[in-house]
Design an enzyme around this catalytic site. Structure first.
Site, PDB file in Angstrom:
ATOM      1  N   ASN A 134     -37.927  -2.416 -24.599  1.00  0.00           N
ATOM      2  CA  ASN A 134     -38.576  -3.721 -24.301  1.00  0.00           C
ATOM      3  C   ASN A 134     -39.421  -4.595 -25.569  1.00  0.00           C
ATOM      4  OD1 ASN A 134     -39.470  -6.131 -23.583  1.00  0.00           O
ATOM      5  ND2 ASN A 134     -39.981  -5.124 -21.079  1.00  0.00           N
ATOM      6  N   LYS A 188     -40.585  -6.870 -25.968  1.00  0.00           N
ATOM      7  CA  LYS A 188     -41.445  -7.761 -25.362  1.00  0.00           C
ATOM      8  C   LYS A 188     -42.021  -9.289 -26.511  1.00  0.00           C
ATOM      9  CE  LYS A 188     -43.679  -5.254 -21.698  1.00  0.00           C
ATOM     10  NZ  LYS A 188     -44.196  -4.678 -21.024  1.00  0.00           N
ATOM     11  N   HIS A 216     -37.801  -8.773 -15.021  1.00  0.00           N
ATOM     12  CA  HIS A 216     -39.352  -8.101 -15.346  1.00  0.00           C
ATOM     13  C   HIS A 216     -40.375  -8.401 -14.361  1.00  0.00           C
ATOM     14  CE1 HIS A 216     -42.526  -6.220 -18.112  1.00  0.00           C
ATOM     15  NE2 HIS A 216     -41.751  -5.720 -18.302  1.00  0.00           N
ATOM     16  N   GLU A 228     -43.243  -9.218 -15.650  1.00  0.00           N
ATOM     17  CA  GLU A 228     -44.387 -10.324 -16.394  1.00  0.00           C
ATOM     18  C   GLU A 228     -43.023 -11.482 -16.114  1.00  0.00           C
ATOM     19  OE1 GLU A 228     -43.640  -8.126 -19.676  1.00  0.00           O
ATOM     20  OE2 GLU A 228     -45.631  -6.288 -19.121  1.00  0.00           O
ATOM     21  N   GLU A 238     -39.899  -0.207 -12.341  1.00  0.00           N
ATOM     22  CA  GLU A 238     -41.335  -0.694 -13.206  1.00  0.00           C
ATOM     23  C   GLU A 238     -42.545  -0.304 -12.118  1.00  0.00           C
ATOM     24  OE1 GLU A 238     -40.135  -1.069 -17.622  1.00  0.00           O
ATOM     25  OE2 GLU A 238     -40.571  -3.215 -17.172  1.00  0.00           O
ATOM     26  N   GLY A 244     -47.809  -0.841 -19.028  1.00  0.00           N
ATOM     27  CA  GLY A 244     -49.315  -1.444 -20.318  1.00  0.00           C
ATOM     28  C   GLY A 244     -50.465  -0.695 -20.239  1.00  0.00           C
ATOM     29  N   SER A 279     -45.520   2.754 -19.306  1.00  0.00           N
ATOM     30  CA  SER A 279     -46.001   3.565 -19.893  1.00  0.00           C
ATOM     31  C   SER A 279     -45.344   4.531 -20.221  1.00  0.00           C
ATOM     32  CB  SER A 279     -47.802   4.289 -18.852  1.00  0.00           C
ATOM     33  OG  SER A 279     -48.293   3.407 -19.132  1.00  0.00           O
TER      34      SER A 279
HETATM   35  P1  13P Z   1     -45.190  -0.454 -21.080  1.00  0.00           P
HETATM   36  O1  13P Z   1     -43.412   0.776 -21.661  1.00  0.00           O
HETATM   37  O2  13P Z   1     -46.013  -0.669 -22.201  1.00  0.00           O
HETATM   38  O3  13P Z   1     -45.776   0.397 -19.905  1.00  0.00           O
HETATM   39  O4  13P Z   1     -44.289  -1.128 -20.203  1.00  0.00           O
HETATM   40  C1  13P Z   1     -43.517  -0.540 -19.632  1.00  0.00           C
HETATM   41  C2  13P Z   1     -42.144  -2.360 -19.487  1.00  0.00           C
HETATM   42  O5  13P Z   1     -42.859  -3.314 -18.787  1.00  0.00           O
HETATM   43  C3  13P Z   1     -41.167  -1.278 -20.063  1.00  0.00           C
HETATM   44  O6  13P Z   1     -40.331  -3.047 -19.400  1.00  0.00           O
END
Ligand code: 13P
Length: 256
Positions: A11, A13, A97, A99, A169, A175, A214
């Protein structure tokens, strides 16, 4: 034992221009060609979807969007529909997701429309679920994950459920560098599978459930060896072709 093929999804982003996406593929694809025992998907921003889709032609690497609208067309400024993604060569789309849920206010009602619409277009939804830190601290992890799954999957025909991908997740692990422990990830994913099993027992065996939050080369093997974890949805570490390759290699089962 169900034979679920591992899946590692990147992903990206809101990262990578088309030029940067092309550079990633130039580095990654020749090396990924040797990984026969793992499905790999890249989820670029909309603007780089065509670049990645065309770049991955002739490889086994799949392409997915990071979001999708439930309608095929209409007055929905800024949105992209399932048939538009199909046309561009997408295999799937991330749906819900955290976010999208927490920053952009997507609700379970929205997702209850998006998941079947995505499936209906022939795309694989990668449905994300997971609790916030406050919800975990309050002992509400299972309640939250159950609510999300039951609401978001409510309109999916049971015989289609096995074809979706679910990503657990935990929001507090995204993150932040804080990874769920092997026990936390294993428990939440077993719980997720059990909720799918209450809807359809066969689907629970077929559905692939990923861990996200992460994931790095250093912790991938440990996490991905856990019974019931079928792969990972990787954010930050997927931006670097070498790091992403190392995570894919950690689950590659080799030729079958
Ligand atoms: P990180 O791997 O940066 O923690 O992000 C995870 C994520 O949101 C994948 O969709």
């Amino acid at each position: 034992m169900p034979d679920r093929r591992p899946l590692i999804a990147a992903n990206w982003k809101m990262h990578k221009t088309r030029a940067e996406a092309g550079e990633f593929l130039d580095d990654f694809l020749p090396k990924a060609g040797g990984l026969a025992g793992v499905d790999i998907a890249i989820c670029p921003p909309f603007t780089a979807l065509a670049t990645v889709s065309e770049g991955c032609e002739g490889s086994e690497v799949l392409v997915a969007a990071q979001n999708v609208h439930a309608e095929d067309s209409g007055a929905f400024t800024g949105e992209v529909s399932p048939p538009m993604l199909v046309e561009i060569g997408a295999w799937g789309a991330i749906v819900g997701h955290s976010e999208r849920r927490h920053v952009f206010g997507e609700t379970d009602d929205d997702l209850a429309r998006k998941v079947p619409a995505t499936l209906g277009a022939g795309l694989v939804p990668i449905l994300c679920v997971g609790e916030t830190e406050a919800e975990r601290d309050a002992g509400r992890t299972e309640e939250v994950v159950r609510r999300q799954l039951e609401a978001d999957l409510a309109s999916v025909p049971p015989d289609a459920l096995g074809g979706i991908v679910i990503a657990y997740e935990p929001v507090w692990a995204i993150g932040t560098g804080r990874t769920a422990t092997v026990e936390q990830a294993g428990e939440a994913i077993a719980f997720t599978r059990s909720v799918v099993g209450e809807i359809d027992a066969g689907a629970a065996q077929a559905v692939r459930i990923l861990y996200g939050g992460s994931v790095k080369p250093a912790n991938a093997s440990e996490l991905l060896m856990v019974e019931g974890i079928d792969g990972a949805l990787v954010g930050g570490a997927s931006l670097d072709p070498g790091e992403f390759l190392a995570i894919c290699e950690a689950v590659d089962r080799g030729p079958t």
